[in-house]
Design an enzyme around this catalytic site. Structure first.
Site: not given
Length: 237
Positions: A185-187
């Site tokens: 999700w972060d990427t």
């Protein structure tokens, strides 16, 4: 530094009762010196070690704390997406419950958003970053971030540092397209933000590897697969 915008801080939690007990007092003390209008969401998924009970206790004792509990473990990214949709702050920020990133950087991170950036992220891989972690994790992290830059054409050095802030309205727009609900999700958020031409800042941080944190070979394969899936979504589908 003080910011004039309202702030939502989110701490994702799964079976981390000891870290949660240490983190909350530190977070409250730090954010109260930065913003006069804030809320702290403890996004806790199906914990069985007492984290849920402790989060509920914190919420009863502090009006600024919201305990967001789910009976099923649905993933860190999913929890952050839900928290973003429920948040009231103009700035949305999250970091790991073990406070691996030195929280002294929080004022700088939030100040970047208050100053006009759409997204801001800590980086463990900038020249001025100070990190303490095993050689194994260092090699895997650098390899992963190299692939993200190579394949997804990201300009950032570190995509998985759990220390990020956003304009809340911008993040909500990105969530309409974001598909991952777990660690990628972060990427995905950072790459999609760059794809849309958003203003993104990256700052060096002091970061210390937490106890019991590991990156398994299976995780690396899943991350690689996720990189190619996102490339396909952005360029083909």
């Amino acid at each position: 530094m003080k910011v004039t915008k309202s702030v939502t801080i989110v701490i994702p939690v799964y079976n981390d009762v000891q870290a949660l007990g240490r983190a909350v007092p530190v977070v409250l003390e730090t954010i109260s010196s930065i913003s006069d209008e804030y809320e702290l969401i403890i996004a806790e998924d199906a914990s069985t070690d007492g984290s849920s009970e402790l989060a509920a206790k914190f919420a009863r004792e502090h009006a600024q704390i919201i305990h967001m509990h789910r009976d099923e473990r649905l993933g860190r990214g999913s929890a952050l997406s839900l928290a973003a949709k429920k948040s009231k702050g103009e700035i949305f920020c999250y970091f790991d419950v073990d406070l691996a990133t030195d929280i002294s950087h929080l004022g700088d991170l939030l100040g970047l958003i208050a100053g006009g950036y759409d997204m801001a992220t800590g980086s463990r891989l900038l020249p001025d970053s100070r990190i303490t972690r095993s050689t194994d994790r260092e090699v895997k992290s650098r390899g992963y971030n190299f692939l993200v830059r190579l394949i997804l054409k990201s300009r950032l050095s570190d995509h998985q540092c759990g220390f990020k802030a956003f304009r809340t309205d911008v993040l909500r727009d990105l969530l309409d397209e974001t598909r991952d609900i777990h660690w990628f999700w972060d990427t995905e958020i950072l790459v999609r933000g760059q794809h849309k031409g958003l203003r993104i800042a990256e700052i060096p941080v002091a970061w210390t590897e937490g106890e019991g944190t590991t990156v398994r070979s299976g995780d690396i394969w899943r991350m690689g697969k996720a990189i190619f899936q996102l490339w396909w979504q952005l360029h083909v589908s």
